[in-house]
Design an enzyme around this catalytic site. Structure first.
Site, PDB file in Angstrom:
ATOM      1  N   LYS A 180      -0.080   3.719  -2.674  1.00 40.80           N
ATOM      2  CA  LYS A 180      -1.114   4.743  -2.543  1.00 40.80           C
ATOM      3  C   LYS A 180      -0.532   6.149  -2.387  1.00 40.80           C
ATOM      4  O   LYS A 180      -1.235   7.139  -2.601  1.00 40.80           O
ATOM      5  CB  LYS A 180      -2.038   4.414  -1.363  1.00 40.80           C
ATOM      6  CG  LYS A 180      -2.868   3.146  -1.574  1.00 40.80           C
ATOM      7  CD  LYS A 180      -3.809   2.917  -0.404  1.00 40.80           C
ATOM      8  CE  LYS A 180      -4.720   1.704  -0.634  1.00 40.80           C
ATOM      9  NZ  LYS A 180      -4.052   0.427  -0.410  1.00 40.80           N
ATOM     10  N   SER A 200       0.795  -1.236   0.000  1.00 41.02           N
ATOM     11  CA  SER A 200       0.000   0.000   0.000  1.00 41.02           C
ATOM     12  C   SER A 200       0.823   1.278   0.000  1.00 41.02           C
ATOM     13  O   SER A 200       0.251   2.370  -0.048  1.00 41.02           O
ATOM     14  CB  SER A 200      -0.960   0.003   1.194  1.00 41.02           C
ATOM     15  OG  SER A 200      -2.044  -0.851   0.936  1.00 41.02           O
ATOM     16  N   SER A 230      -6.458   2.713   4.363  1.00 48.44           N
ATOM     17  CA  SER A 230      -5.764   2.079   3.242  1.00 48.44           C
ATOM     18  C   SER A 230      -6.765   1.347   2.349  1.00 48.44           C
ATOM     19  O   SER A 230      -6.565   0.194   1.959  1.00 48.44           O
ATOM     20  CB  SER A 230      -4.674   1.112   3.725  1.00 48.44           C
ATOM     21  OG  SER A 230      -3.732   0.849   2.710  1.00 48.44           O
TER      22      SER A 230
END
Length: 386
Positions: free
Chosen positions: A61, A58, A118
């Site tokens: 992101k 993640s 997330s």
């Protein structure tokens, strides 16, 4: 008969390749990469395997957020712009908000969902809104990565769900984090949000350093089975700030201990301040912090003709010595050219100076080669100017 022989031969080769692949995967899971930089100057305070390519999980992101902030600044969207969830976005794997096809969410809520929860579904919602399609948005992600100087990064999706070709490095993530901080300071405070409420549900931030490390104010954690536990985070004392990245840990606690130690060492170096237990609140990590010396030292213990021998020797030495600080030390193999060949140096890093000295003393008593090395450097990260 010949066909049977060929089939057996092919099966054997496939088995061998699978074994090699699994060994490689296992090796990757047991090693880590890290880097700490002065956020203002880009000076590299310390690094370890910073250019080793890894799955970002993640941390991906951060690029999705960078492009979202860019769209906000250009006026293409605003915080209140309502985004519609597509069928594809709704089908994303956890972690997610659980948006269904046709549901709407504001840009600001989508941003906070990425930072705090997330949320993989929200990453796709943003990607489709900003890029027209997820594929187009990923192309923009990769174009932007090159512009920022992220030389060893390839993005394949906007959320970090596992893709075999989606790779980055600790150094590249530090470049991206620096770009987010310097290019969009008006949005940076969003990374310090400890909670996020949406549709009656309140979610807590996965970045535990926000609660337990004085001065920590962002940025992003990440985990997949293939990537391990990753984090990019930042902290400020007075007018000094560090950005730190560590990737590939086996547990979130190991990751948090490592990143706290890294930030402490970096901030102490920049500010000249002494160690204080109050800086760590309830994280229960004072034992891994050296009060007298930063953990920027190591030992070099041998040179070998191949990587495996060098690594195995370092592991053997680490185990044989029963080092009391083995849980924080790291095995490292450094490749150096030598008359057209490559020599692999066995190293144990992440030690305080007194620990490195004591370990070398023990090894030399056993008539084994050992030299103390300093593992930090004064390199500078290529800062990405807007």
């Amino acid at each position: 008969m010949k066909l049977l022989f060929k089939a057996k031969k092919i099966a054997c080769l496939l088995f061998c390749f699978s074994v090699i692949f699994n060994i490689s995967e296992a090796h990757s899971a047991k090693t880590t990469s890290s880097i700490v930089i002065d956020a203002l100057s880009g000076e590299i305070i310390s690094s370890h395997n910073a250019d080793e390519r890894r799955y970002p999980a993640s941390l991906t992101k951060l690029m999705t957020l960078y492009l979202t902030f860019d769209a906000l600044e250009k006026g293409d969207i605003n915080y209140n712009t309502q985004l519609t969830t597509s069928y594809k976005a709704a089908r994303q794997e956890p972690s997610y908000l659980g948006l269904r096809k046709g549901d709407t969410i504001s840009v600001k809520d989508a941003i906070l969902a990425l930072i705090v929860k997330s949320a993989n579904d929200c990453a796709v919602v943003l990607a489709e809104a900003l890029g027209g399609s997820e594929k187009n948005f990923v192309d923009i992600m990769n174009k932007t990565a090159k512009e920022l100087g992220m030389k060893r990064t390839v993005f394949k999706n906007p959320n970090g769900l596992h893709h075999k070709d989606q790779k980055t490095t600790a150094r590249d993530m530090a470049i991206l984090a620096s770009a987010v901080y310097h290019h969009f300071p008006e949005y940076y405070e969003l990374f310090s949000a400890k909670t996020f409420t949406f549709d009656g549900h309140t979610y807590g931030n996965h970045n535990h350093l926000l609660k337990h490390f004085k001065g920590a104010d962002g940025m992003k954690t990440g985990y997949t089975r293939s990537a391990g536990y990753n984090i990019v985070t930042s902290a400020q004392w007075g007018d000094k700030r560090v950005i730190a990245v560590t990737m590939g840990h086996n547990t979130h606690k190991q990751r948090d201990l490592k990143i706290a130690d890294m930030m402490l060492s970096g901030l102490r170096k920049l500010t000249g301040s002494g160690y204080s237990k109050t800086l760590l609140a309830k994280l229960d990590i004072p034992d891994i912090i050296s009060a007298d010396d930063e953990n920027i030292w190591g030992i070099q213990i041998g040179a070998f003709s191949n990587y495996v021998k060098a690594r195995n020797y370092a592991l053997k030495i680490q185990n044989d010595l029963h080092l009391p600080y083995a849980n924080k030390s790291e095995i490292n193999v450094e490749a150096s050219p030598n008359n057209g060949a490559v020599v692999y140096h066995s190293q144990i890093k992440g030690l305080a100076k007194n620990e490195a000295d004591k370990t070398c003393f023990q090894l030399k008593k056993r008539k084994k080669s050992c030299s103390v090395i300093q593992t930090n450097n004064n390199q500078q990260l290529a800062m990405a100017y807007k």
